[in-house]
Design a protein around this motif. Structure first.
Motif, PDB file in Angstrom:
ATOM      1  N   CYS A 145      44.969  70.853 -15.891  1.00  0.00           N
ATOM      2  CA  CYS A 145      46.273  71.510 -15.765  1.00  0.00           C
ATOM      3  C   CYS A 145      47.400  70.513 -16.038  1.00  0.00           C
ATOM      4  CB  CYS A 145      46.419  72.119 -14.375  1.00  0.00           C
ATOM      5  SG  CYS A 145      47.869  73.174 -14.226  1.00  0.00           S
ATOM      6  N   HIS A 146      47.835  70.467 -17.282  1.00  0.00           N
ATOM      7  CA  HIS A 146      48.882  69.535 -17.691  1.00  0.00           C
ATOM      8  C   HIS A 146      50.279  70.105 -17.531  1.00  0.00           C
ATOM      9  CE1 HIS A 146      46.264  66.445 -19.439  1.00  0.00           C
ATOM     10  NE2 HIS A 146      45.549  67.408 -19.988  1.00  0.00           N
ATOM     11  N   THR A 147      50.413  71.431 -17.416  1.00  0.00           N
ATOM     12  CA  THR A 147      51.738  72.048 -17.344  1.00  0.00           C
ATOM     13  C   THR A 147      51.758  73.173 -16.320  1.00  0.00           C
ATOM     14  OG1 THR A 147      51.212  73.611 -19.114  1.00  0.00           O
ATOM     15  CG2 THR A 147      52.279  71.548 -19.766  1.00  0.00           C
ATOM     16  N   ASP A 148      52.917  73.385 -15.745  1.00  0.00           N
ATOM     17  CA  ASP A 148      53.151  74.524 -14.861  1.00  0.00           C
ATOM     18  C   ASP A 148      53.863  75.585 -15.689  1.00  0.00           C
ATOM     19  OD1 ASP A 148      54.022  76.361 -12.978  1.00  0.00           O
ATOM     20  OD2 ASP A 148      54.438  74.848 -11.457  1.00  0.00           O
ATOM     21  N   MET A 186      50.651  69.553  -8.229  1.00  0.00           N
ATOM     22  CA  MET A 186      50.028  70.545  -9.092  1.00  0.00           C
ATOM     23  C   MET A 186      48.863  71.219  -8.389  1.00  0.00           C
ATOM     24  SD  MET A 186      50.703  71.664 -12.075  1.00  0.00           S
ATOM     25  CE  MET A 186      50.524  73.288 -11.335  1.00  0.00           C
ATOM     26  N   ALA A 187      48.126  70.467  -7.580  1.00  0.00           N
ATOM     27  CA  ALA A 187      47.010  71.051  -6.841  1.00  0.00           C
ATOM     28  C   ALA A 187      47.492  72.143  -5.892  1.00  0.00           C
ATOM     29  CB  ALA A 187      46.267  69.962  -6.072  1.00  0.00           C
ATOM     30  N   ALA A 188      48.648  71.925  -5.271  1.00  0.00           N
ATOM     31  CA  ALA A 188      49.202  72.935  -4.363  1.00  0.00           C
ATOM     32  C   ALA A 188      49.561  74.204  -5.121  1.00  0.00           C
ATOM     33  CB  ALA A 188      50.426  72.368  -3.646  1.00  0.00           C
ATOM     34  N   ARG A 189      50.120  74.042  -6.325  1.00  0.00           N
ATOM     35  CA  ARG A 189      50.453  75.212  -7.145  1.00  0.00           C
ATOM     36  C   ARG A 189      49.178  75.969  -7.530  1.00  0.00           C
ATOM     37  NH1 ARG A 189      54.844  77.950  -8.142  1.00  0.00           N
ATOM     38  NH2 ARG A 189      54.817  77.840 -10.421  1.00  0.00           N
ATOM     39  N   ARG A 197      37.855  75.889  -7.168  1.00  0.00           N
ATOM     40  CA  ARG A 197      36.990  74.845  -7.744  1.00  0.00           C
ATOM     41  C   ARG A 197      37.875  73.815  -8.431  1.00  0.00           C
ATOM     42  NH1 ARG A 197      34.860  79.727  -9.049  1.00  0.00           N
ATOM     43  NH2 ARG A 197      35.686  79.584 -11.178  1.00  0.00           N
ATOM     44  N   MET A 198      38.323  72.851  -7.658  1.00  0.00           N
ATOM     45  CA  MET A 198      39.399  71.995  -8.138  1.00  0.00           C
ATOM     46  C   MET A 198      39.276  70.599  -7.557  1.00  0.00           C
ATOM     47  SD  MET A 198      43.513  72.648  -7.672  1.00  0.00           S
ATOM     48  CE  MET A 198      43.280  73.031  -5.941  1.00  0.00           C
ATOM     49  N   GLU A 305      58.111  67.703 -12.451  1.00  0.00           N
ATOM     50  CA  GLU A 305      57.155  67.053 -13.343  1.00  0.00           C
ATOM     51  C   GLU A 305      55.745  67.161 -12.754  1.00  0.00           C
ATOM     52  OE1 GLU A 305      56.010  65.914 -16.494  1.00  0.00           O
ATOM     53  OE2 GLU A 305      57.993  64.981 -16.482  1.00  0.00           O
ATOM     54  N   ILE A 306      54.783  67.526 -13.618  1.00  0.00           N
ATOM     55  CA  ILE A 306      53.407  67.649 -13.171  1.00  0.00           C
ATOM     56  C   ILE A 306      52.848  66.300 -12.749  1.00  0.00           C
ATOM     57  CG2 ILE A 306      51.081  68.348 -13.836  1.00  0.00           C
ATOM     58  CD1 ILE A 306      53.152  70.606 -13.534  1.00  0.00           C
ATOM     59  N   PHE A 307      53.139  65.283 -13.550  1.00  0.00           N
ATOM     60  CA  PHE A 307      52.648  63.946 -13.204  1.00  0.00           C
ATOM     61  C   PHE A 307      53.704  62.882 -13.506  1.00  0.00           C
ATOM     62  CE2 PHE A 307      50.362  59.975 -14.126  1.00  0.00           C
ATOM     63  CZ  PHE A 307      49.757  59.794 -12.897  1.00  0.00           C
TER      64      PHE A 307
END
Length: 405
Positions: A145-148, A186-189, A197-198, A305-307
């Motif tokens: 998951c690179h983008t929201d 991002m994990a929370a989203r 499964r993450m 920002e995702i990362f």
């Protein structure tokens, strides 16, 4: 075993036979990993840098893993280095990005490459093609998951677009065998989207490439026609709306001399005030590393920002970072390696910039470099990912390939 040089392969994806023959068989004892994404273009940002770093790391550390990359291009063809491009139309004002349109063709390419595991870098045509190909082949599919997408839809189209985009995004990620998030943010989203499964796997940085030793501050200041007393902040990235370039510019304008903002890539074709200097997108990573290491501090203003791969590159270059307390950037920086801003409005950024330069910038710079070296090398990222791929491959039984010519 599928023969990559067979005429039906060239016919199905319209490759010249000699180009199709460049697609090699996987090494004995290893596995075949295919990465696919639409976020790959001449002026791409973090996703392309992640994939480029992965290819180099696998070639050096895991030669038993064959790595193929399926991305959009001007025409459909296979390169000798394992890159397959699929013809896609250029997006207007898209900085070279292309929009894949044929799900059937994309899936056919993925199936005929016969991967043991697929990683999808988006949930658009490449991501859905990866899911269909994985189901047909009986191989695991990882979604990175690179983008929201929902947050971007709200920013670009208005709040009305967030809910339907989030629903589409959530349903797609729920289908992957495993999802990788680059940050807790991002994990929370993803958890809100019902993804279970993450795992979280931060990205990394090449600390040999991005290194303070590459800096030549006097030379850069001369190139930019700036005086020695300049306090030079830098941001390198795409001129995308979510990067909040206007807020960074306004913050430096509020401060005035001796503060200047250098925009690398993001400031192209824009007219700015004397507080801002622009350079074109720098494709040569060595030259980019030299520019970063020659500045005084980095500035980042995207609180969603995702990362924030640029943040790591700046830290590895020995730069303290002024950035948001929120999102992925907030997970990378604190007061020991930079100056978290209370908000990313111009006043909040300006206050944080002044606060940084009131401190011992040299010591913070050294701390930023140490953190990049000790916590954020690419080895940890790719060792964890290859272990994940192996575990997923071991848990799946692959059916025979069933595709007619």
């Amino acid at each position: 075993m599928f023969d990559a040089s067979a005429p039906r392969y060239a016919k199905l994806i319209r490759l010249e036979p000699e180009a199709a023959a460049n697609v090699a068989e996987p090494p004995d004892g290893g596995f075949h990993l295919v990465d696919t994404t639409m976020m790959y273009a001449p002026q791409s940002g973090g996703v392309k840098r992640y994939l480029t770093a992965k290819r180099a790391w696998l070639a050096r550390r895991r030669p038993d893993v064959r790595h193929s990359l399926v991305v959009p291009g001007a025409r459909t063809r296979a390169e000798a280095d394992g890159v397959v491009t699929i013809a896609a139309a250029r997006l207007p004002f898209g900085n070279g990005y292309r929009m894949p349109a044929s799900l059937t063709k994309w899936e056919a390419v993925l199936r005929l490459l016969e991967p043991d595991v697929i990683e999808a870098g988006d949930v658009f045509v490449p991501g859905h093609a990866a899911l269909y190909a994985g189901e047909a082949l009986g191989v695991p599919v990882v979604g990175f998951c690179h983008t929201d997408a929902a947050a971007l839809a709200a920013l670009h189209f208005g709040e009305w677009a967030e809910a339907p985009t989030f629903s589409f995004w959530a349903q797609a990620y729920q289908r992957f065998d495993h999802v990788v998030a680059p940050s807790r943010h991002m994990a929370a989203r993803l958890a809100d989207a019902g993804v279970t499964r993450m795992s979280i796997q931060q990205l990394g940085v090449d600390t040999a490439l991005f290194n303070p030793s590459r800096g030549d501050r006097a030379r850069l200041l001369k190139r930019l026609d700036l005086p020695p007393e300049t306090r030079l902040l830098v941001f390198a990235g795409r001129p995308a709306r979510e990067k909040n370039i206007d807020s960074m510019v306004a913050a430096v304008e509020r401060l005035g001399d001796p503060y200047k903002l250098l925009l690398v890539g993001a400031g192209k074709d824009q007219s700015w005030s004397p507080s801002v200097v622009s350079l074109d997108f720098e494709r040569d990573p060595v030259k980019l590393a030299g520019i970063l290491a020659s500045c005084d501090a980095a500035l980042h203003a995207n609180e969603n920002e995702i990362f924030g791969l640029f943040v790591l590159e700046a830290m590895a270059s020995g730069l303290p970072v002024v950035g948001s307390r929120q999102g992925g950037v907030g997970e990378l920086i604190d007061a020991s390696v930079g100056q978290p801003a209370e908000n990313v409005e111009p006043a909040g950024l300006a206050e944080a910039i002044e606060a940084l330069f009131a401190r011992d910038v040299a010591e913070i710079s050294r701390a930023a470099r140490r953190r990049a070296e000790t916590r954020h090398g690419w080895d940890a990222t790719f060792e964890a990912l290859t272990q994940l791929y192996g575990q997923l491959i071991g848990g799946r039984t692959r059916p025979p390939l069933a595709m007619s010519a």
